[in-house]
Design a protein around this motif. Structure first.
Motif: not given
Ligand code: ASP
Length: 314
Positions: A217-220, A257-263, A274-282, A284-289
């Motif tokens: 999953v983490l490699e997706s 720690k993941l590279k080239d992955r998109v959340i 379902e998601i921690m703020p540090a992940v949502a605003y990192s 890697l995150s495409a949420i605002s896009e």
């Protein structure tokens, strides 16, 4: 105007999907201009009928309509004749007689947009029906993925993988995304507790089902978190939000720690569940896009339906 409705991903061929993506790229360019407006739908009327709460979808459909120069009218049950006992079908007939050209509808009951389309000669766009489908969200998610990976052709999606994590059973976003991405040959993992996994989903869609977030999953290429759809929970599906977060939440120690992955996340988010703020605003995150792309894709959808399924921007 040819009558063409988008009620489900099943209504779209691969050619339609590629055309909508191509037009979305042009609309995205329009959104980058000083004056974000094209005249194509001048004189056309879009009715926005939301029988369920919405921020992103409603506002982005309204902005999208305005940016293609259509007029909009908002309908809400409170204050309408539905409160006086008028049936939905009669309300739809009234709206058609008033000269509306497009109806964007969200309803908590599955299948309502289909019934509305059967009883009117307006183009209907499903903006979410219960836990069934949310086709425009899936199209904007696809557009977001293609932009992130710098792809122009949907045929290149087949080399990518997507993991969808959370409350699959109650999620219309999951259903539309799975249908759309499988049409394009994308490899999909769904990750959920057994209590929120639709039975047989692995066989119906030829996807992998997992109970926990593992290395695969983490490699997706894309990891999509879904909101716990508590408004649709008729029973207790998880012991607590804390336990859900422990097993299925996207947490900084796994993700950052993941590279080239998109959340991704369709929003609204329950931060800390379902998601921690540090992940949502990192980074890697495409949420605002996803939110921004929603406007371009919905402009493209209105444009494409208006043209009766033909492309080419003036
Ligand atoms: N906004 C999305 C929907 O309407 C996702 C969600 O509500 O969790 O389905």
């Amino acid at each position: 105007m040819g009558r063409f409705s988008i009620l489900s991903i099943d209504d779209l061929s691969c050619e339609d999907i590629q055309n909508i993506i191509d037009i979305s790229f042009s609309m995205d360019e329009v959104l980058g201009r000083d004056i974000k407006k094209i005249p194509t739908l001048r004189g056309k009327v879009v009715a926005l009928m939301f029988f369920e709460p919405s921020t992103r979808t409603r506002i982005s459909f309204e902005l999208a309509s305005k940016f293609v120069s259509a007029d909009t009218v908002n309908f809400s049950t409170a204050g309408s004749s539905i409160e006086k006992g008028e049936s939905l079908i009669d309300t739809i007939r009234t709206i058609s007689s008033l000269g509306v050209d497009f109806l964007v509808i969200r309803h908590n009951k599955e299948g309502v947009p289909h019934i509305v389309a059967e009883h009117s000669d307006i183009s209907v766009i499903n903006a979410g029906d219960g836990k069934n489908e949310h086709p425009t969200q899936a199209l904007l998610d696809l557009f977001t993925m293609m932009k992130r990976k710098k792809l122009k052709s949907i045929s290149d999606m087949k080399n990518l993988s997507v993991s969808i994590v959370g409350d699959i059973l109650h999620s219309r976003v999951a259903r539309s995304n799975i249908k759309l991405l499988r049409k394009l040959g994308v490899k999909i993992n769904v990750v959920s507790a057994y209590t929120t996994l639709p039975q047989g989903i692995d066989k119906v869609f030829d996807i992998k089902v997992k109970n926990f977030i593992d290395e695969e999953v983490l490699e997706s290429d894309f990891i999509m978190a879904l909101r716990l759809q508590k408004e649709r929970h008729a029973a207790v599906f998880y012991p607590s939000d804390r336990e859900f977060n422990f097993f299925w939440g996207l947490k900084e120690e796994q993700i950052l720690k993941l590279k080239d992955r998109v959340i991704m996340h369709p929003g609204p988010m329950n931060l800390g569940v379902e998601i921690m703020p540090a992940v949502a605003y990192s980074e890697l995150s495409a949420i605002s896009e996803q939110v921004r792309n929603g406007v371009a894709v919905r402009m493209a959808i209105l444009f494409y339906i208006f043209r009766g399924g033909k492309i080419g921007i003036d």
